[in-house]
Design a protein around this motif. Structure first.
Motif, PDB file in Angstrom:
ATOM      1  N   ALA A 161       0.824  -1.204   0.000  1.00 50.15           N
ATOM      2  CA  ALA A 161       0.000   0.000   0.000  1.00 50.15           C
ATOM      3  C   ALA A 161       0.862   1.259   0.000  1.00 50.15           C
ATOM      4  O   ALA A 161       0.579   2.227  -0.723  1.00 50.15           O
ATOM      5  CB  ALA A 161      -0.929  -0.020   1.209  1.00 50.15           C
TER       6      ALA A 161
ATOM      7  N   ASP B 127      -6.340   0.533  -3.043  1.00 52.19           N
ATOM      8  CA  ASP B 127      -7.123   0.748  -1.839  1.00 52.19           C
ATOM      9  C   ASP B 127      -8.565   0.900  -2.287  1.00 52.19           C
ATOM     10  O   ASP B 127      -9.054   2.002  -2.539  1.00 52.19           O
ATOM     11  CB  ASP B 127      -6.646   2.002  -1.103  1.00 52.19           C
TER      12      ASP B 127
ATOM     13  N   GLY C 131      -4.355  -5.982  -2.728  1.00 54.96           N
ATOM     14  CA  GLY C 131      -4.917  -4.865  -1.987  1.00 54.96           C
ATOM     15  C   GLY C 131      -6.429  -4.767  -2.043  1.00 54.96           C
ATOM     16  O   GLY C 131      -7.034  -4.049  -1.246  1.00 54.96           O
TER      17      GLY C 131
END
Length: 245
Positions: free
Chosen positions: A39, A119, A237
């Protein structure tokens, strides 16, 4: 975290904790470090702080490839280590800050859209829970079959990495004590869309292939399309939520 050079233009981040790691950090699963680094690196690349062609997470490592100056990048990674460690040891504050835009995006799109940054809002996976290994999973967990279904639909999964086959997502989120053994003899053919469990992971077969994971269900969701951008529907993710089909 250790940084290892790989060839002329790549670095490998080894997230295995060394022996002298403080206890508070050593107890954190390696998968959490991998996800935190993934991330952070994706955010740094989007902001222009990092130049890398590929950022590839795995079970215990993150590969950075296509680096114009690996030595300079290694120095950057050393400076970013404290921020990544803080994101793991203070997850509530860090996660709220990191995912605030994504959460707002999720509300606007009924929690089914991705924002392309890694994300992302939850991807909902409709699952028919009729896999042949459901009774075996229930026995391993010491519960009945409905409890297995409830556990899987109430768990918020995240794609840790992809591997084994194009678009095959390794989903984290289950407690470590629920890790399951693979089949002693792999099946010669597992149907596309099969939802399966092995070790600490859940996974979904994007295409028919041999496999030794325990099959608990199936989905009609298309996971890999070479004509799509990106081809893999569930990239690293991505947050995943299973629902009963």
């Amino acid at each position: 975290m250790r940084i290892r050079p790989v060839g002329a233009h790549a670095l490998l981040l080894d997230c295995t904790a060394p022996a002298d790691t403080p206890e508070a950090v050593a107890d954190i699963p390696e998968a959490a470090f991998v996800e935190a680094w993934r991330a952070e690196l994706w955010r740094r690349r989007e902001r222009g702080d990092l130049i890398a062609v590929e950022i590839v997470p795995a079970a215990r490592t993150v590969l950075l490839d296509g680096l114009p100056d690996p030595t300079a990048t290694a120095e950057q990674l050393t400076r970013w280590t404290s921020a990544v460690t803080a994101a793991i040891t203070r997850p509530n504050q860090a996660d709220a800050k990191a995912h605030a835009p994504a959460e707002a995006h999720a509300q606007d799109h009924n929690a089914t859209a991705e924002d392309g940054s890694g994300d992302a809002a939850d991807v909902v996976v409709p699952v028919t829970f009729d896999g042949p290994d459901l009774p075996a999973v229930a026995e391993h967990w010491g519960v009945d079959v409905p409890a297995v279904r409830h556990r899987l639909t109430s768990t918020r999964f995240r794609v840790a990495f992809c591997g084994f086959a194009p678009g095959f997502p390794y989903l984290t989120g289950l407690p470590a004590e629920l890790a399951l053994p693979r089949l002693a003899t792999p099946r010669p053919r597992v149907p596309a869309g099969s939802v399966a469990l092995a070790g600490p992971y859940a996974g979904i077969y994007p295409g028919a292939s041999p496999g030794g994971w325990l099959l608990v269900g199936r989905t009609d969701l298309l996971l890999f399309d070479v004509a799509a951008d990106p081809p893999a529907r569930l990239g690293p993710g991505t947050r995943v939520r299973m629902v009963v089909a």
